[in-house]
Design a protein around this motif. Structure first.
Motif, mmCIF file in Angstrom:
data_model
loop_
_atom_site.group_PDB
_atom_site.id
_atom_site.type_symbol
_atom_site.label_atom_id
_atom_site.label_comp_id
_atom_site.label_asym_id
_atom_site.label_seq_id
_atom_site.Cartn_x
_atom_site.Cartn_y
_atom_site.Cartn_z
ATOM 1 N N GLY A 60 2.261 1.568 -11.077
ATOM 2 C CA GLY A 60 1.429 2.644 -11.621
ATOM 3 C C GLY A 60 0.747 2.296 -12.914
ATOM 4 O O GLY A 60 -0.337 2.814 -13.219
ATOM 5 N N VAL A 61 1.346 1.392 -13.709
ATOM 6 C CA VAL A 61 0.756 1.071 -15.012
ATOM 7 C C VAL A 61 -0.559 0.303 -14.828
ATOM 8 O O VAL A 61 -1.575 0.619 -15.452
ATOM 9 N N GLY A 62 -0.521 -0.725 -13.951
ATOM 10 C CA GLY A 62 -1.723 -1.514 -13.710
ATOM 11 C C GLY A 62 -2.871 -0.687 -13.192
ATOM 12 O O GLY A 62 -4.022 -0.837 -13.619
ATOM 13 N N GLN A 63 -2.571 0.226 -12.236
ATOM 14 C CA GLN A 63 -3.623 1.091 -11.702
ATOM 15 C C GLN A 63 -4.250 1.944 -12.804
ATOM 16 O O GLN A 63 -5.464 2.139 -12.855
ATOM 17 N N MET A 64 -3.374 2.454 -13.667
ATOM 18 C CA MET A 64 -3.864 3.312 -14.743
ATOM 19 C C MET A 64 -4.752 2.528 -15.709
ATOM 20 O O MET A 64 -5.799 3.020 -16.169
ATOM 21 N N TYR A 112 -2.552 -9.914 -19.379
ATOM 22 C CA TYR A 112 -1.221 -10.028 -18.759
ATOM 23 C C TYR A 112 -0.380 -8.817 -19.122
ATOM 24 O O TYR A 112 -0.142 -8.528 -20.305
ATOM 25 N N LEU A 113 0.063 -8.096 -18.062
ATOM 26 C CA LEU A 113 0.947 -6.952 -18.251
ATOM 27 C C LEU A 113 2.342 -7.374 -17.808
ATOM 28 O O LEU A 113 2.633 -7.447 -16.606
ATOM 29 N N PRO A 114 3.257 -7.689 -18.721
ATOM 30 C CA PRO A 114 4.581 -8.202 -18.359
ATOM 31 C C PRO A 114 5.477 -7.111 -17.766
ATOM 32 O O PRO A 114 5.201 -5.916 -17.921
ATOM 33 N N PRO A 115 6.578 -7.521 -17.130
ATOM 34 C CA PRO A 115 7.481 -6.534 -16.506
ATOM 35 C C PRO A 115 8.085 -5.562 -17.522
ATOM 36 O O PRO A 115 8.396 -4.411 -17.171
ATOM 37 N N ASP A 116 8.303 -5.998 -18.741
ATOM 38 C CA ASP A 116 8.926 -5.120 -19.743
ATOM 39 C C ASP A 116 7.889 -4.439 -20.644
ATOM 40 O O ASP A 116 8.178 -4.079 -21.790
ATOM 41 N N LEU A 117 6.677 -4.280 -20.137
ATOM 42 C CA LEU A 117 5.588 -3.704 -20.953
ATOM 43 C C LEU A 117 5.915 -2.309 -21.467
ATOM 44 O O LEU A 117 5.690 -1.993 -22.636
ATOM 45 N N VAL A 118 6.478 -1.475 -20.580
ATOM 46 C CA VAL A 118 6.757 -0.082 -20.980
ATOM 47 C C VAL A 118 7.774 -0.035 -22.115
ATOM 48 O O VAL A 118 7.700 0.795 -23.026
ATOM 49 N N ARG A 119 8.738 -0.987 -22.091
ATOM 50 C CA ARG A 119 9.782 -0.984 -23.127
ATOM 51 C C ARG A 119 9.313 -1.638 -24.428
ATOM 52 O O ARG A 119 9.567 -1.147 -25.519
ATOM 53 N N THR A 120 8.569 -2.753 -24.300
ATOM 54 C CA THR A 120 8.196 -3.515 -25.509
ATOM 55 C C THR A 120 6.826 -3.151 -26.059
ATOM 56 O O THR A 120 6.514 -3.475 -27.203
ATOM 57 N N SER A 121 5.980 -2.523 -25.235
ATOM 58 C CA SER A 121 4.587 -2.216 -25.636
ATOM 59 C C SER A 121 3.840 -3.472 -26.038
ATOM 60 O O SER A 121 3.018 -3.461 -26.959
ATOM 61 N N GLN A 122 4.109 -4.580 -25.368
ATOM 62 C CA GLN A 122 3.496 -5.858 -25.726
ATOM 63 C C GLN A 122 2.797 -6.466 -24.515
ATOM 64 O O GLN A 122 3.434 -6.781 -23.503
ATOM 65 N N ALA A 123 1.469 -6.602 -24.582
ATOM 66 C CA ALA A 123 0.680 -7.254 -23.534
ATOM 67 C C ALA A 123 -0.050 -8.444 -24.143
ATOM 68 O O ALA A 123 -0.121 -8.574 -25.372
ATOM 69 N N ASP A 124 -0.594 -9.319 -23.290
ATOM 70 C CA ASP A 124 -1.275 -10.530 -23.774
ATOM 71 C C ASP A 124 -2.698 -10.553 -23.231
ATOM 72 O O ASP A 124 -2.943 -10.160 -22.073
ATOM 73 N N TYR A 125 -3.610 -11.059 -24.047
ATOM 74 C CA TYR A 125 -5.007 -11.213 -23.625
ATOM 75 C C TYR A 125 -5.487 -12.588 -24.041
ATOM 76 O O TYR A 125 -5.326 -13.001 -25.193
ATOM 77 N N ARG A 151 5.509 6.323 -19.168
ATOM 78 C CA ARG A 151 6.607 6.957 -19.903
ATOM 79 C C ARG A 151 6.681 8.453 -19.611
ATOM 80 O O ARG A 151 7.765 9.028 -19.461
ATOM 81 N N LEU A 152 5.498 9.089 -19.535
ATOM 82 C CA LEU A 152 5.493 10.520 -19.236
ATOM 83 C C LEU A 152 5.964 10.784 -17.812
ATOM 84 O O LEU A 152 6.672 11.762 -17.543
ATOM 85 N N ARG A 153 5.576 9.865 -16.901
ATOM 86 C CA ARG A 153 5.993 10.019 -15.506
ATOM 87 C C ARG A 153 7.507 9.883 -15.383
ATOM 88 O O ARG A 153 8.148 10.603 -14.610
ATOM 89 N N GLU A 154 8.086 8.932 -16.144
ATOM 90 C CA GLU A 154 9.537 8.761 -16.126
ATOM 91 C C GLU A 154 10.254 10.005 -16.641
ATOM 92 O O GLU A 154 11.407 10.264 -16.287
ATOM 93 N N SER A 155 9.564 10.763 -17.443
ATOM 94 C CA SER A 155 10.180 11.985 -17.973
ATOM 95 C C SER A 155 10.098 13.146 -17.002
ATOM 96 O O SER A 155 10.570 14.246 -17.306
ATOM 97 N N GLY A 156 9.408 12.886 -15.819
ATOM 98 C CA GLY A 156 9.371 13.910 -14.785
ATOM 99 C C GLY A 156 8.087 14.686 -14.694
ATOM 100 O O GLY A 156 7.989 15.651 -13.926
ATOM 101 N N ILE A 157 7.076 14.300 -15.410
ATOM 102 C CA ILE A 157 5.808 15.022 -15.366
ATOM 103 C C ILE A 157 4.948 14.452 -14.249
ATOM 104 O O ILE A 157 4.883 13.239 -14.044
ATOM 105 N N ALA A 158 4.228 15.293 -13.510
ATOM 106 C CA ALA A 158 3.408 14.890 -12.372
ATOM 107 C C ALA A 158 2.232 14.040 -12.846
ATOM 108 O O ALA A 158 1.735 14.228 -13.951
ATOM 109 N N PRO A 159 1.749 13.077 -11.974
ATOM 110 C CA PRO A 159 0.623 12.220 -12.351
ATOM 111 C C PRO A 159 -0.621 13.001 -12.774
ATOM 112 O O PRO A 159 -1.323 12.594 -13.696
#
Length: 424
Positions: A60-64, A112-125, A151-159
């Motif tokens: 979902g992150v990449g699509q967004m 580059y969107l790494p697997p731990d992007l949501v946790r670290t907030s770190q991407a590469d360009y 993060r909002l989706r993980e909290s249960g809020i609809a897309p």
């Protein structure tokens, strides 16, 4: 005083009749119109950027991120658009090919969107050009939006709710003055302030150097010896400076008339060139601001022209003059270096201090007057300090000019300049 008028008339007519005056008078309005058109179109210099996105982030992150970059409404303020190629394979498997594609200019860069992007907030360009701050800002905003949505989706809020929650806000700008609200975007207001400040800088510098060259030419050709034999040297200097100042004012008056004519036909031009009509509202500068601009221009010109006249009288060649010109114009460069801070906060400490220093006030106050409404007390204080400084500098320059215009041989030392001041 008639001697001053004769010199002033000669300087004025000689320059107004020159080809360079006619050309510069016509070229600058065209340059200014181009700058305004560029500002009004909101940075039309942007273009299409081809980005490969190595998506290893949670679903979902990449699509967004892709949607934030490629959606028709996602066009950035400077006109950048994006074509995104999503790659689902790990980065180490495609790294070499991505480098080759960037080198061959098949793509502009990869994100580059790494697997731990949501946790670290770190991407590469990685890209050929990583100094384009607008592109970096767009990528950062899109990536942040994707992570926030996850993060909002993980909290249960609809897309759908997520999309509505992270929808960006469009901000329109309108300046408030004593006459009410005035139109003009932030970009067009910035360009107006920048052009006014830069124009003030160029006019003082260009015509001040004209004074220097005129003094130096008359000195090297021994014309000054003939002229000074029939009139006071101080009258010659005063007439020369006032005459050149009148030429500069005539040129500015022509530009102001053309600008006023453009402002009166703002609606027609807006429709013809497809720019927001309120863009031309920034050209309606209050009469008090115009009076202030003229006052600072005249005083600033007299200040630096006196310095240039004394410099031209003290040296014996243009090569010698060039060695000291940088020292003479250094104070004038300071406001240009701080133009971003002055425009961003015209009532702040930096703008206020530079506006009160006589040698930086002409350019600084021009930028401030074009940006916002300045407290009258600050304008009066700046003008008063400038008048006193002009008088003091003109007094010193007159004494140096009186002796230096007839002196030849080696360049005078500081001690000799001191002797000239005492002897004159």
């Amino acid at each position: 005083m008639s001697e001053v008028m004769v010199v002033m008339r000669r300087e004025f007519l000689e320059r107004v009749r020159s080809r360079s005056f006619v050309i510069s008078t016509l070229v600058f309005p065209l340059f200014m119109a181009g700058m305004f058109a560029l500002a009004a179109r909101g940075g039309s210099g942007g273009g299409e950027h081809r980005i490969a996105m190595v998506d290893q982030a949670p679903a979902g992150v990449g699509q967004m991120v892709e949607q934030a970059l490629t959606h028709p409404d996602a066009k950035s303020e400077d006109g950048n658009t994006y074509v995104v190629e999503r790659i689902a394979r790990p980065l180490d498997q495609v790294h070499a090919s991505l480098v080759q594609r960037v080198a061959k200019k098949e793509i502009d860069g990869w994100l580059y969107l790494p697997p731990d992007l949501v946790r670290t907030s770190q991407a590469d360009y990685r890209a050929r050009n990583v100094a384009n701050f607008n592109v970096l800002s767009d990528l950062r905003r899109a990536t942040s939006r994707g992570v926030q949505a996850a993060r909002l989706r993980e909290s249960g809020i609809a897309p759908a709710q997520v999309a509505a929650l992270v929808r960006p806000v469009e901000l329109t700008t309108m300046q408030v003055t004593e006459q009410g609200e005035k139109g003009g975007s932030a970009v067009s207001r910035f360009f107006l302030s920048y052009i006014v400040g830069f124009l003030m800088y160029m006019m003082i510098l260009f015509y001040g150097m004209n004074v220097l060259r005129s003094v130096l030419e008359e000195k090297t050709n021994k014309i000054s010896e003939v002229i000074v034999s029939s009139m006071k040297a101080s009258h010659l200097m005063l007439g020369k400076i006032v005459g050149v100042c009148a030429v500069a004012l005539l040129q500015v008056a022509i530009w102001a008339a053309l600008t006023a004519a453009v402002g009166m036909r703002g609606n027609t031009l807006a429709a013809r060139f497809h720019v927001p009509p309120e863009t031309f509202d920034v050209l309606h500068v209050p009469a008090t601001a115009v009076a202030g601009l003229v006052g600072f221009f005249v005083l600033g010109f007299l200040l630096y022209s006196a310095v240039y006249a004394a410099l031209g009288a003290a040296v014996n060649s243009e090569q010698e003059a060039q060695q000291f010109q940088m020292l003479a114009i250094l104070p004038l460069i300071v406001p240009i270096m701080f133009v971003g801070r002055i425009v961003g906060d015209p009532l702040g400490q930096t703008a206020t201090v530079l506006g009160l220093i006589p040698f930086t006030a002409p350019v600084t106050m021009a930028i401030r007057l074009a940006t916002t409404t300045i407290p009258p007390l600050q304008i009066a204080a700046s003008l008063a300090l400038l008048v006193v400084t002009v008088w003091a500098v003109a007094w010193v320059a007159g004494k140096i000019y009186r002796v230096g215009i007839l002196s030849t041989g080696k360049r005078p030392t500081l001690a000799e300049l001191g002797q000239w001041l005492r002897a004159a």
